[in-house]
Scaffold this motif. Structure first.
Motif, PDB file in Angstrom:
ATOM      1  N   GLU A   1      36.993  -9.084  19.240  1.00 24.83           N
ATOM      2  CA  GLU A   1      36.959  -9.027  17.776  1.00 24.83           C
ATOM      3  C   GLU A   1      37.429 -10.357  17.174  1.00 24.83           C
ATOM      4  OE1 GLU A   1      39.826  -6.999  14.522  1.00 24.83           O
ATOM      5  OE2 GLU A   1      38.967  -5.623  15.989  1.00 24.83           O
ATOM      6  N   GLU A   2      38.511 -10.901  17.698  1.00 29.23           N
ATOM      7  CA  GLU A   2      39.046 -12.160  17.165  1.00 29.23           C
ATOM      8  C   GLU A   2      38.149 -13.342  17.511  1.00 29.23           C
ATOM      9  OE1 GLU A   2      41.502 -14.158  14.721  1.00 29.23           O
ATOM     10  OE2 GLU A   2      41.497 -12.007  15.086  1.00 29.23           O
ATOM     11  N   VAL A   3      37.589 -13.349  18.701  1.00 27.57           N
ATOM     12  CA  VAL A   3      36.679 -14.421  19.105  1.00 27.57           C
ATOM     13  C   VAL A   3      35.457 -14.463  18.194  1.00 27.57           C
ATOM     14  CG1 VAL A   3      35.086 -15.150  20.921  1.00 27.57           C
ATOM     15  CG2 VAL A   3      37.416 -14.519  21.505  1.00 27.57           C
ATOM     16  N   LEU A   4      34.869 -13.308  17.967  1.00 27.52           N
ATOM     17  CA  LEU A   4      33.675 -13.249  17.121  1.00 27.52           C
ATOM     18  C   LEU A   4      33.982 -13.611  15.664  1.00 27.52           C
ATOM     19  CD1 LEU A   4      31.912 -10.089  18.571  1.00 27.52           C
ATOM     20  CD2 LEU A   4      31.355 -12.501  18.962  1.00 27.52           C
ATOM     21  N   ALA A   5      35.177 -13.289  15.207  1.00 33.16           N
ATOM     22  CA  ALA A   5      35.554 -13.595  13.830  1.00 33.16           C
ATOM     23  C   ALA A   5      35.712 -15.099  13.608  1.00 33.16           C
ATOM     24  CB  ALA A   5      36.842 -12.874  13.469  1.00 33.16           C
ATOM     25  N   ASN A   6      36.083 -15.846  14.644  1.00 38.13           N
ATOM     26  CA  ASN A   6      36.302 -17.286  14.507  1.00 38.13           C
ATOM     27  C   ASN A   6      35.170 -18.125  15.062  1.00 38.13           C
ATOM     28  OD1 ASN A   6      38.901 -17.632  13.218  1.00 38.13           O
ATOM     29  ND2 ASN A   6      39.701 -16.555  15.007  1.00 38.13           N
ATOM     30  N   ASN A   7      34.210 -17.511  15.700  1.00 34.10           N
ATOM     31  CA  ASN A   7      33.141 -18.244  16.382  1.00 34.10           C
ATOM     32  C   ASN A   7      32.353 -19.159  15.449  1.00 34.10           C
ATOM     33  OD1 ASN A   7      31.858 -18.844  18.805  1.00 34.10           O
ATOM     34  ND2 ASN A   7      30.160 -17.490  18.295  1.00 34.10           N
ATOM     35  N   HIS A   8      32.126 -18.748  14.208  1.00 33.76           N
ATOM     36  CA  HIS A   8      31.330 -19.538  13.268  1.00 33.76           C
ATOM     37  C   HIS A   8      31.997 -20.865  12.896  1.00 33.76           C
ATOM     38  CE1 HIS A   8      34.199 -17.653  10.564  1.00 33.76           C
ATOM     39  NE2 HIS A   8      33.915 -18.603   9.690  1.00 33.76           N
ATOM     40  N   ARG A   9      33.297 -20.998  13.152  1.00 33.46           N
ATOM     41  CA  ARG A   9      34.016 -22.216  12.782  1.00 33.46           C
ATOM     42  C   ARG A   9      33.868 -23.342  13.802  1.00 33.46           C
ATOM     43  NH1 ARG A   9      39.793 -20.651  12.160  1.00 33.46           N
ATOM     44  NH2 ARG A   9      40.006 -22.852  11.725  1.00 33.46           N
ATOM     45  N   TYR A  10      33.377 -23.054  14.989  1.00 33.77           N
ATOM     46  CA  TYR A  10      33.221 -24.096  16.005  1.00 33.77           C
ATOM     47  C   TYR A  10      31.941 -24.877  15.767  1.00 33.77           C
ATOM     48  CZ  TYR A  10      37.167 -22.366  18.593  1.00 33.77           C
ATOM     49  OH  TYR A  10      38.428 -21.999  18.958  1.00 33.77           O
ATOM     50  N   ARG A  11      32.064 -26.192  15.722  1.00 38.60           N
ATOM     51  CA  ARG A  11      30.929 -27.081  15.496  1.00 38.60           C
ATOM     52  C   ARG A  11      30.832 -28.058  16.662  1.00 38.60           C
ATOM     53  NH1 ARG A  11      29.735 -23.696  12.150  1.00 38.60           N
ATOM     54  NH2 ARG A  11      30.347 -23.814  10.000  1.00 38.60           N
ATOM     55  N   PRO A  12      29.628 -28.252  17.192  1.00 37.52           N
ATOM     56  CA  PRO A  12      29.486 -29.207  18.294  1.00 37.52           C
ATOM     57  C   PRO A  12      29.698 -30.642  17.825  1.00 37.52           C
ATOM     58  CG  PRO A  12      27.363 -28.219  17.747  1.00 37.52           C
ATOM     59  CD  PRO A  12      28.390 -27.590  16.859  1.00 37.52           C
ATOM     60  N   GLU A  13      30.302 -31.420  18.657  1.00 33.00           N
ATOM     61  CA  GLU A  13      30.449 -32.856  18.417  1.00 33.00           C
ATOM     62  C   GLU A  13      29.077 -33.501  18.532  1.00 33.00           C
ATOM     63  OE1 GLU A  13      33.053 -34.893  17.706  1.00 33.00           O
ATOM     64  OE2 GLU A  13      34.420 -33.209  17.535  1.00 33.00           O
ATOM     65  N   PRO A  14      28.901 -34.702  17.979  1.00 33.94           N
ATOM     66  CA  PRO A  14      27.610 -35.385  18.117  1.00 33.94           C
ATOM     67  C   PRO A  14      27.198 -35.617  19.575  1.00 33.94           C
ATOM     68  CG  PRO A  14      28.946 -36.456  16.452  1.00 33.94           C
ATOM     69  CD  PRO A  14      29.808 -35.401  17.099  1.00 33.94           C
ATOM     70  N   ASN A  15      28.160 -35.791  20.445  1.00 33.55           N
ATOM     71  CA  ASN A  15      27.875 -36.033  21.865  1.00 33.55           C
ATOM     72  C   ASN A  15      28.042 -34.761  22.696  1.00 33.55           C
ATOM     73  OD1 ASN A  15      27.564 -38.698  21.174  1.00 33.55           O
ATOM     74  ND2 ASN A  15      29.632 -39.264  21.755  1.00 33.55           N
ATOM     75  N   PHE A  16      27.823 -33.596  22.093  1.00 40.42           N
ATOM     76  CA  PHE A  16      28.072 -32.328  22.769  1.00 40.42           C
ATOM     77  C   PHE A  16      27.334 -32.231  24.101  1.00 40.42           C
ATOM     78  CE2 PHE A  16      27.057 -27.826  23.581  1.00 40.42           C
ATOM     79  CZ  PHE A  16      28.344 -27.356  23.740  1.00 40.42           C
ATOM     80  N   SER A  17      26.082 -32.704  24.141  1.00 48.36           N
ATOM     81  CA  SER A  17      25.311 -32.581  25.382  1.00 48.36           C
ATOM     82  C   SER A  17      25.938 -33.383  26.512  1.00 48.36           C
ATOM     83  CB  SER A  17      23.868 -33.031  25.166  1.00 48.36           C
ATOM     84  OG  SER A  17      23.834 -34.397  24.781  1.00 48.36           O
ATOM     85  N   LYS A  18      26.687 -34.429  26.183  1.00 50.07           N
ATOM     86  CA  LYS A  18      27.334 -35.254  27.218  1.00 50.07           C
ATOM     87  C   LYS A  18      28.752 -34.782  27.523  1.00 50.07           C
ATOM     88  CE  LYS A  18      24.800 -39.369  25.825  1.00 50.07           C
ATOM     89  NZ  LYS A  18      24.918 -40.689  25.224  1.00 50.07           N
TER      90      LYS A  18
END
Length: 84
Positions: free
Chosen positions: A18-35
């Motif tokens: 429940e807590e993970v799903l509630a905060n999941n939308h706040r995570y944003r990938p860095e520009p170099n996420f694939s690396k």
């Protein structure tokens, strides 16, 4: 605020999810996420903080009910953080 370590034993997978799903939308990938595979956590709004507080209070109450139901309150052990 006192940390209730004794209630950690009474958390369920559903509580955590429940807590993970509630905060999941706040995570944003860095520009170099694939690396790098690194994400950042964007700040929460005042409304999101209020919702977080309500979820936390509800989670603590559920854990306390589970604690009472299992009868572990008869231990009367003091928590590691308590002064003796």
């Amino acid at each position: 605020m006192k940390l209730r370590l004794d209630l950690l034993e009474h958390l369920t997978d559903q509580d955590i999810l429940e807590e993970v799903l509630a905060n999941n939308h706040r995570y944003r990938p860095e520009p170099n996420f694939s690396k790098t595979g690194v994400e950042t956590l964007s700040p929460a709004s005042t409304e999101e903080r209020a919702q977080e507080e309500a979820r936390s209070t509800a989670r603590i109450q559920r854990a306390m009910r589970r604690l009472r139901r299992t009868g572990n309150s008869k231990d009367n052990k003091s928590s590691p953080s308590a002064k003796r």
